[in-house]
Design a protein around this motif. Structure first.
Motif, short mmCIF file in Angstrom:
data_model
loop_
_atom_site.label_atom_id
_atom_site.label_comp_id
_atom_site.label_asym_id
_atom_site.label_seq_id
_atom_site.Cartn_x
_atom_site.Cartn_y
_atom_site.Cartn_z
N PRO A 100 -5.01 5.42 -8.33
CA PRO A 100 -5.77 4.17 -8.32
C PRO A 100 -5.02 2.98 -7.73
O PRO A 100 -5.64 2.00 -7.31
N TRP A 101 -3.70 3.05 -7.68
CA TRP A 101 -2.90 1.92 -7.17
C TRP A 101 -2.54 2.07 -5.70
O TRP A 101 -1.68 1.35 -5.19
N GLN A 102 -3.17 2.99 -4.98
CA GLN A 102 -2.81 3.24 -3.59
C GLN A 102 -2.88 2.00 -2.70
O GLN A 102 -2.05 1.82 -1.82
N LYS A 103 -3.86 1.16 -2.93
CA LYS A 103 -4.05 0.00 -2.07
C LYS A 103 -2.96 -1.06 -2.26
O LYS A 103 -2.73 -1.88 -1.37
N ASN A 104 -2.33 -1.05 -3.43
CA ASN A 104 -1.31 -2.06 -3.71
C ASN A 104 -0.47 -1.60 -4.89
O ASN A 104 -0.94 -1.66 -6.03
N THR B 56 -12.34 3.22 -6.36
CA THR B 56 -13.45 3.01 -5.42
C THR B 56 -14.30 1.82 -5.85
O THR B 56 -15.06 1.27 -5.04
N GLN B 57 -14.16 1.43 -7.11
CA GLN B 57 -14.88 0.26 -7.64
C GLN B 57 -14.00 -0.99 -7.67
O GLN B 57 -14.38 -2.01 -8.24
N GLY B 58 -12.80 -0.89 -7.09
CA GLY B 58 -11.86 -2.00 -7.12
C GLY B 58 -10.93 -1.91 -8.32
O GLY B 58 -11.09 -1.05 -9.19
N ASN B 59 -9.96 -2.78 -8.36
CA ASN B 59 -8.98 -2.83 -9.45
C ASN B 59 -9.38 -3.92 -10.44
O ASN B 59 -9.20 -5.10 -10.17
N PRO B 60 -9.93 -3.55 -11.62
CA PRO B 60 -10.39 -4.55 -12.57
C PRO B 60 -9.26 -5.39 -13.16
O PRO B 60 -9.49 -6.50 -13.66
N ASN B 61 -8.03 -4.89 -13.10
CA ASN B 61 -6.90 -5.63 -13.68
C ASN B 61 -6.53 -6.86 -12.86
O ASN B 61 -5.83 -7.75 -13.35
N GLU B 62 -6.98 -6.91 -11.61
CA GLU B 62 -6.70 -8.08 -10.79
C GLU B 62 -7.37 -9.33 -11.38
O GLU B 62 -6.78 -10.41 -11.41
N ASP B 63 -8.61 -9.18 -11.83
CA ASP B 63 -9.31 -10.32 -12.44
C ASP B 63 -8.69 -10.69 -13.78
O ASP B 63 -8.64 -11.86 -14.15
N VAL B 64 -8.23 -9.68 -14.51
CA VAL B 64 -7.62 -9.93 -15.82
C VAL B 64 -6.34 -10.75 -15.68
O VAL B 64 -6.14 -11.74 -16.39
N VAL B 65 -5.49 -10.36 -14.75
CA VAL B 65 -4.22 -11.07 -14.60
C VAL B 65 -4.46 -12.50 -14.09
O VAL B 65 -3.77 -13.45 -14.50
N PRO C 204 0.82 -1.22 0.00
CA PRO C 204 0.00 0.00 0.00
C PRO C 204 0.85 1.27 0.00
O PRO C 204 1.91 1.32 0.62
N GLU C 205 0.37 2.28 -0.72
CA GLU C 205 0.99 3.61 -0.76
C GLU C 205 -0.15 4.62 -0.76
O GLU C 205 -0.64 5.02 -1.82
N ASP C 206 -0.60 5.04 0.41
CA ASP C 206 -1.84 5.80 0.49
C ASP C 206 -1.73 7.25 0.04
O ASP C 206 -2.73 7.98 0.02
N LYS C 207 -0.54 7.70 -0.35
CA LYS C 207 -0.38 9.08 -0.80
C LYS C 207 0.12 9.18 -2.24
O LYS C 207 0.73 10.18 -2.63
N LEU C 208 -0.14 8.16 -3.05
CA LEU C 208 0.27 8.24 -4.45
C LEU C 208 -0.38 9.45 -5.12
O LEU C 208 -1.54 9.77 -4.87
N HIS C 209 0.37 10.08 -5.99
CA HIS C 209 -0.04 11.37 -6.55
C HIS C 209 -0.96 11.23 -7.76
O HIS C 209 -0.73 10.43 -8.65
N ASP C 210 -2.03 12.00 -7.74
CA ASP C 210 -2.90 12.28 -8.89
C ASP C 210 -3.24 11.03 -9.70
O ASP C 210 -3.94 10.15 -9.23
N GLN C 211 -2.73 10.92 -10.93
CA GLN C 211 -3.15 9.85 -11.83
C GLN C 211 -2.60 8.47 -11.44
O GLN C 211 -3.01 7.46 -12.01
N CYS C 212 -1.71 8.44 -10.47
CA CYS C 212 -1.22 7.15 -9.97
C CYS C 212 -2.05 6.67 -8.77
O CYS C 212 -1.85 5.56 -8.28
#
Length: 251
Positions: A52-56, A209-218, A42-50
């Motif tokens: 979405p990856w705050q949780k992981n 906020t809707q989750g990371n859709p790429n997790e299911d893809v990978v 986790p990186e809860d302070k990722l900047h702007d367009q990055c």
């Protein structure tokens, strides 16, 4: 028949050769590259367009800040042919955030022998909307090269166009969306026939906020690689090849 064999063989190559990593190590991994962390966290302070990856994330807060800066020495000089349009630059920042931050690219990670990284991703199935929107946003901005991985003048410390490379619009160097998304970074991406939300292609950006859709893809693609199943995975990348695959491969 030869024209059908080429895309088929490329698809089979992607699935059968797969990642340079161990096949059990395809989920939730970071590449071995210059700015990547060793393991996602986790990186809860990722900047702007990055963000979405705050949780992981595979990127640090500092990396996420640097790639948004106009004068950053960490990344490319986007304005090598004059000021890039803001909408175009936004897509390049999204591309950089995906590259640096995503832990969901394991099936497409390959080993390389480069001074700044030991791994890269290759032929990531990019959702078709992401590619088309990127191209539309950038078609009137200017660049001087078709492949941004090589051939720059780095004598000043940042990338500049060599004297032999004139500036033209993106549309001149990249006449189609696929030519941009696939050619720009030496085939890091492969434009998918699938759409965002299908679970079959990687999204460059998403609403966390809707989750990371790429997790299911990978997970989906990793399951085919670990099982060694070729035909169905190939069909999922390019559905129009299904009739051809039925002739060439069993199952």
């Amino acid at each position: 028949m030869a024209w059908k064999q080429t895309p088929l063989l490329l698809l089979v190559y992607m699935v059968t050769t797969g990642s340079g990593r161990d096949r059990t190590d395809l989920l939730n991994v970071c590449m071995d590259a210059k700015h990547h962390k060793t393991k996602p966290a986790p990186e809860d302070k990722l900047h702007d367009q990055c963000s979405p990856w705050q949780k992981n994330a595979c990127c640090s807060v500092n990396t996420s800040q640097e790639l948004h800066k106009a004068d950053s020495r960490l990344y490319f000089n986007w304005d090598h042919c004059g000021k890039m349009e803001p909408a175009c630059k936004s897509h390049f920042i999204q591309d950089s955030c995906l590259y640096e931050c995503s832990p969901n690219l394991g099936p497409w990670i390959q080993q390389v022998d480069q001074s700044w990284r030991k791994e890269r991703f290759l032929d990531v199935p990019l959702c078709k909307e992401d590619c088309h929107q990127w191209w539309e946003a950038c078609r009137t901005s200017f660049t001087c090269k078709r492949n941004w991985h090589k051939g720059w003048d780095w004598s000043s410390g940042i990338n500049k166009c060599p004297n032999t490379a004139p500036c033209h619009t993106f549309e001149y160097y990249f006449p189609t969306p696929a030519s941009l998304c696939e050619g720009l970074w030496s085939h890091s991406y492969k434009v998918s026939n699938y759409s965002r939300g299908s679970g079959r292609c990687i999204q460059m950006w998403f609403d966390s906020t809707q989750g990371n859709p790429n997790e299911d893809v990978v997970k989906f693609y990793a399951s085919f690689m670990t099982s060694g199943t070729v035909p169905h995975a190939a069909v999922l990348l390019v559905p129009s090849l299904a009739p051809v695959l039925s002739l060439w491969l069993p199952g």
